[in-house]
Design a protein around this motif. Structure first.
Motif, mmCIF file in Angstrom:
data_model
loop_
_atom_site.group_PDB
_atom_site.id
_atom_site.type_symbol
_atom_site.label_atom_id
_atom_site.label_comp_id
_atom_site.label_asym_id
_atom_site.label_seq_id
_atom_site.Cartn_x
_atom_site.Cartn_y
_atom_site.Cartn_z
ATOM 1 N N GLY A 249 0.857 -1.086 -0.147
ATOM 2 C CA GLY A 249 -0.119 -0.027 0.044
ATOM 3 C C GLY A 249 0.657 0.917 -0.522
ATOM 4 N N TYR A 250 1.875 1.249 1.147
ATOM 5 C CA TYR A 250 2.830 2.531 0.701
ATOM 6 C C TYR A 250 3.524 2.849 -0.807
ATOM 7 C CZ TYR A 250 2.908 2.626 5.411
ATOM 8 O OH TYR A 250 2.893 2.778 7.209
ATOM 9 N N VAL A 251 3.682 1.835 -1.698
ATOM 10 C CA VAL A 251 4.840 1.858 -2.643
ATOM 11 C C VAL A 251 2.963 2.352 -3.618
ATOM 12 C CG1 VAL A 251 5.241 0.273 -4.609
ATOM 13 C CG2 VAL A 251 6.060 0.401 -2.292
ATOM 14 N N SER A 252 2.236 2.139 -3.576
ATOM 15 C CA SER A 252 1.098 2.349 -4.405
ATOM 16 C C SER A 252 0.660 3.626 -4.104
ATOM 17 C CB SER A 252 -0.494 1.899 -4.042
ATOM 18 O OG SER A 252 -0.993 2.167 -4.107
ATOM 19 N N LEU A 253 0.779 4.278 -2.806
ATOM 20 C CA LEU A 253 0.921 5.570 -3.271
ATOM 21 C C LEU A 253 1.746 6.842 -2.833
ATOM 22 C CD1 LEU A 253 -0.945 5.375 0.520
ATOM 23 C CD2 LEU A 253 -2.649 5.874 -1.343
ATOM 24 N N ALA A 254 2.877 5.822 -3.096
ATOM 25 C CA ALA A 254 3.640 7.078 -3.397
ATOM 26 C C ALA A 254 3.882 7.004 -4.852
ATOM 27 C CB ALA A 254 5.197 6.523 -3.364
ATOM 28 N N ILE A 255 4.019 5.881 -5.507
ATOM 29 C CA ILE A 255 3.623 6.302 -6.987
ATOM 30 C C ILE A 255 2.799 6.959 -7.399
ATOM 31 C CG2 ILE A 255 2.353 4.892 -9.722
ATOM 32 C CD1 ILE A 255 4.294 2.219 -8.160
ATOM 33 N N LEU A 256 1.208 7.186 -7.061
ATOM 34 C CA LEU A 256 0.214 8.057 -6.996
ATOM 35 C C LEU A 256 0.962 9.718 -6.378
ATOM 36 C CD1 LEU A 256 -3.358 7.762 -5.525
ATOM 37 C CD2 LEU A 256 -2.151 10.240 -5.351
ATOM 38 N N TYR A 257 1.464 9.679 -5.861
ATOM 39 C CA TYR A 257 1.692 11.225 -5.405
ATOM 40 C C TYR A 257 2.718 11.300 -6.401
ATOM 41 C CZ TYR A 257 -1.688 11.788 -1.840
ATOM 42 O OH TYR A 257 -3.152 11.546 -0.739
ATOM 43 N N ALA A 258 3.699 10.760 -6.515
ATOM 44 C CA ALA A 258 4.885 10.857 -7.193
ATOM 45 C C ALA A 258 4.622 11.673 -8.949
ATOM 46 C CB ALA A 258 5.870 10.166 -7.576
ATOM 47 N N VAL A 259 3.164 10.555 -9.045
ATOM 48 C CA VAL A 259 2.814 11.688 -10.917
ATOM 49 C C VAL A 259 2.003 12.504 -10.262
ATOM 50 C CG1 VAL A 259 1.770 10.595 -12.722
ATOM 51 C CG2 VAL A 259 3.027 8.589 -11.502
ATOM 52 N N PHE A 260 1.626 12.601 -9.174
ATOM 53 C CA PHE A 260 0.414 14.059 -9.226
ATOM 54 C C PHE A 260 1.407 14.334 -9.239
ATOM 55 C CE2 PHE A 260 -2.412 15.661 -5.720
ATOM 56 C CZ PHE A 260 -2.223 16.629 -5.708
ATOM 57 N N ALA A 261 2.504 14.385 -8.458
ATOM 58 C CA ALA A 261 3.619 16.535 -8.893
ATOM 59 C C ALA A 261 3.705 16.833 -9.485
ATOM 60 C CB ALA A 261 4.711 15.860 -7.092
ATOM 61 N N ALA A 262 4.393 15.335 -10.445
ATOM 62 C CA ALA A 262 4.382 15.807 -12.088
ATOM 63 C C ALA A 262 3.584 15.918 -12.948
ATOM 64 C CB ALA A 262 5.541 14.200 -12.807
ATOM 65 N N SER A 263 2.085 15.690 -12.645
ATOM 66 C CA SER A 263 1.334 15.965 -13.443
ATOM 67 C C SER A 263 0.636 17.374 -13.432
ATOM 68 C CB SER A 263 0.181 15.193 -13.365
ATOM 69 O OG SER A 263 0.546 13.859 -13.809
ATOM 70 N N ALA B 115 4.550 14.215 -0.544
ATOM 71 C CA ALA B 115 3.722 12.940 -0.472
ATOM 72 C C ALA B 115 4.681 11.563 -0.422
ATOM 73 C CB ALA B 115 2.497 13.528 0.186
ATOM 74 N N ALA B 116 5.231 11.869 -1.706
ATOM 75 C CA ALA B 116 5.114 10.715 -2.109
ATOM 76 C C ALA B 116 6.877 10.857 -1.491
ATOM 77 C CB ALA B 116 5.701 11.136 -4.065
ATOM 78 N N ALA B 117 7.073 11.465 -1.216
ATOM 79 C CA ALA B 117 8.835 11.004 -0.624
ATOM 80 C C ALA B 117 8.459 10.077 0.768
ATOM 81 C CB ALA B 117 9.579 12.439 -0.473
ATOM 82 N N ALA B 118 7.390 11.351 1.120
ATOM 83 C CA ALA B 118 7.365 10.502 2.625
ATOM 84 C C ALA B 118 6.560 9.405 2.626
ATOM 85 C CB ALA B 118 6.139 11.568 3.258
ATOM 86 N N PHE B 119 6.187 8.523 1.719
ATOM 87 C CA PHE B 119 5.077 7.031 1.548
ATOM 88 C C PHE B 119 6.644 6.859 1.055
ATOM 89 C CE2 PHE B 119 0.695 8.952 0.329
ATOM 90 C CZ PHE B 119 0.279 8.293 1.981
ATOM 91 N N PHE B 120 7.558 6.815 0.827
ATOM 92 C CA PHE B 120 8.176 6.184 0.148
ATOM 93 C C PHE B 120 9.515 5.619 1.147
ATOM 94 C CE2 PHE B 120 8.907 6.556 -4.770
ATOM 95 C CZ PHE B 120 8.768 5.262 -5.322
ATOM 96 N N TYR B 121 9.985 7.575 1.928
ATOM 97 C CA TYR B 121 10.806 6.288 3.517
ATOM 98 C C TYR B 121 9.467 5.782 4.846
ATOM 99 C CZ TYR B 121 8.762 11.121 5.723
ATOM 100 O OH TYR B 121 8.390 12.131 6.207
ATOM 101 N N SER B 122 8.471 6.311 4.121
ATOM 102 C CA SER B 122 7.351 5.396 5.650
ATOM 103 C C SER B 122 7.848 3.674 5.356
ATOM 104 C CB SER B 122 5.878 5.746 4.805
ATOM 105 O OG SER B 122 5.859 7.330 5.391
ATOM 106 N N SER B 123 7.638 3.333 4.581
ATOM 107 C CA SER B 123 8.022 2.146 4.702
ATOM 108 C C SER B 123 9.586 1.182 4.908
ATOM 109 C CB SER B 123 8.115 1.271 2.541
ATOM 110 O OG SER B 123 9.474 2.455 2.090
#
Length: 434
Positions: free
Chosen positions: A41-55, A382-390
């Motif tokens: 779940g953390y990886v899923s949310l990290a992907i979401l927020y990383a793409v969110f940021a770029a978009s 947020a994406a960075a935080a989800f990556f380090y949260s794991s």
């Protein structure tokens, strides 16, 4: 009879309330309900927020073509599809869906900021931000209350419980999408707004103009200072929406109610968000009498206290796995955990309502690029935080939050004081002044 623009704001709030009843409940339980499926779940949310940021860089250009209403409708459709993927999750569908949702989320939130500005003036921007925020955060109540009762007494969340939960969430999200279709376009708004009152040049109406204006705003001193505050909201968004509830659910010292507390934690985060939105937004003329900075300071202090209480109440391994480890308080206190949920929501509303207010005031004719930059920085952190949260133990995650809480608040003060000084000098607060 309710004024047209106020009605638009209320309808917008109800639409987002329903869509995010589904989505925020999803993010709070995602890590837990996907355990055993091979999906993190953390990886899923990290992907979401990383793409969110770029978009977010492309979002203003898209909105310049579609307008805010239909941009939000597009976003709402993708949110519904994403929720539906949890009925039969797989690594490819969840991770791929997370990436597509990141694009849609950027469009949805940038369009929302623009639509809110269009329906506000200098007297109503704080009130409208509060109305929207309070309605939006009701989303944390309903879905999490359902999850609380649905997971009662469950040690492991099986496929049947997961599918029932996500079917209800999918239907809720679809109803929110229908409400977005009822919103009025700008052409139907007949009163003056921040855009028409304060604009000093034509609004960018072509995709390349919108992208160019986003880059120009990013280089301004005030936007750079605000970006530190934006980054903090992204870090604490990750913490309260994904990490904290998971940490509570992983703390086995709470007994059989640990998984059930996932939903209850979300409910009290929502109560804090709603109370803050109502206090700082609906009564904006009173609370803003002395500026936005006292409210942000209040949020800073509340979060500092909250982070300390979480540190002494939950074990360090709790964000990562089920644990019987002891915390500073032995055993962990269930009621204190719920109080911390409330404080997380209250502090978050303090920051976000004032960010909406200051952006709407400073950049009325550049609302889409300004809100896109806000969401870009917020979602990147947020994406960075989800990556380090794991990977990081709880105490190190809390330390990062404390540092950004302090510096984000200071940076907000610098910009707010500049805005106040500009207003007192008799100039309009517009993009070119600051």
């Amino acid at each position: 009879m309710m004024e047209n623009k106020t009605l638009n704001v209320v309808l917008l709030g109800f639409a987002f309330m329903l869509i995010f009843t589904a989505f925020q409940t999803c993010t709070m339980v995602e890590k837990t309900v996907l355990e055993g499926t091979g999906v993190d779940g953390y990886v899923s949310l990290a992907i979401l927020y990383a793409v969110f940021a770029a978009s977010n860089w492309a979002a203003p250009s898209i909105i310049s073509v579609t307008g805010p209403k239909y941009a939000m409708v597009f976003g709402g459709v993708v949110y519904c599809i994403f929720i539906g993927l949890f009925l039969k999750p797989s690594t490819y569908s969840i991770y791929g869906g997370s990436a597509v949702l990141g694009i849609a989320a950027a469009v949805l939130w940038t369009a929302q900021g623009s639509y809110l500005t269009i329906n506000s003036d200098s007297e109503t921007i704080s009130r409208n931000s509060g109305i929207f925020w309070a309605l939006l955060q009701c989303s944390l109540l309903f879905g999490n209350l359902y999850a609380y009762f649905k997971f009662h007494g469950e040690i492991h969340i099986d496929d049947s419980s997961r599918n029932t939960l996500f079917t209800v969430l999918l239907v809720t999200c679809c109803v929110g999408l229908l409400l977005l279709l009822l919103l009025r376009n700008r052409r139907g708004i007949d009163n003056e707004d921040l855009l028409s009152i304060n604009a000093t040049r034509p609004v960018p109406n072509r995709p390349m103009q919108a992208l160019k204006r986003s880059l120009e705003l990013l280089r301004t001193r005030e936007m750079l200072f605000l970006s530190v505050c934006f980054a903090y909201t992204g870090l604490e968004l990750t913490f309260f929406s994904g990490v904290y509830g998971t940490s509570v659910g992983h703390t086995l010292q709470f007994g059989e109610s640990a998984k059930q507390l996932l939903g209850l934690s979300g409910v009290f985060i929502g109560i804090g968000e709603i109370l803050g939105g109502a206090t700082f937004g609906l009564f904006g003329k009173r609370t803003n009498r002395y500026g936005r900075d006292p409210i942000v300071m209040f949020g800073c202090v509340i979060h500092m206290i909250c982070f300390f209480l979480i540190y002494i109440n939950l074990p360090g391994e709790s964000p990562l796995q089920d644990t019987q480890a002891l915390s500073v308080i032995t055993p962990p206190n269930l009621y204190l955990a719920i109080v911390c949920s409330f404080l997380l929501g209250l502090g978050d509303s303090s920051f976000n309502t004032q960010i909406y207010s200051i952006l709407g005031m400073m950049f009325p004719e550049d609302s889409a690029p300004a809100f896109a930059l806000f969401k870009f920085v917020q979602s990147l952190s947020a994406a960075a935080a989800f990556f380090y949260s794991s990977e990081l133990l709880l105490e190190f995650q809390l330390l990062i939050l404390v540092i950004f809480d302090f510096f984000g608040t200071i940076c907000f003060f610098v910009v707010e004081w500049r805005v106040v000084a500009t207003q007192q000098s008799g100039y309009h607060v517009v993009s070119g002044d600051i």
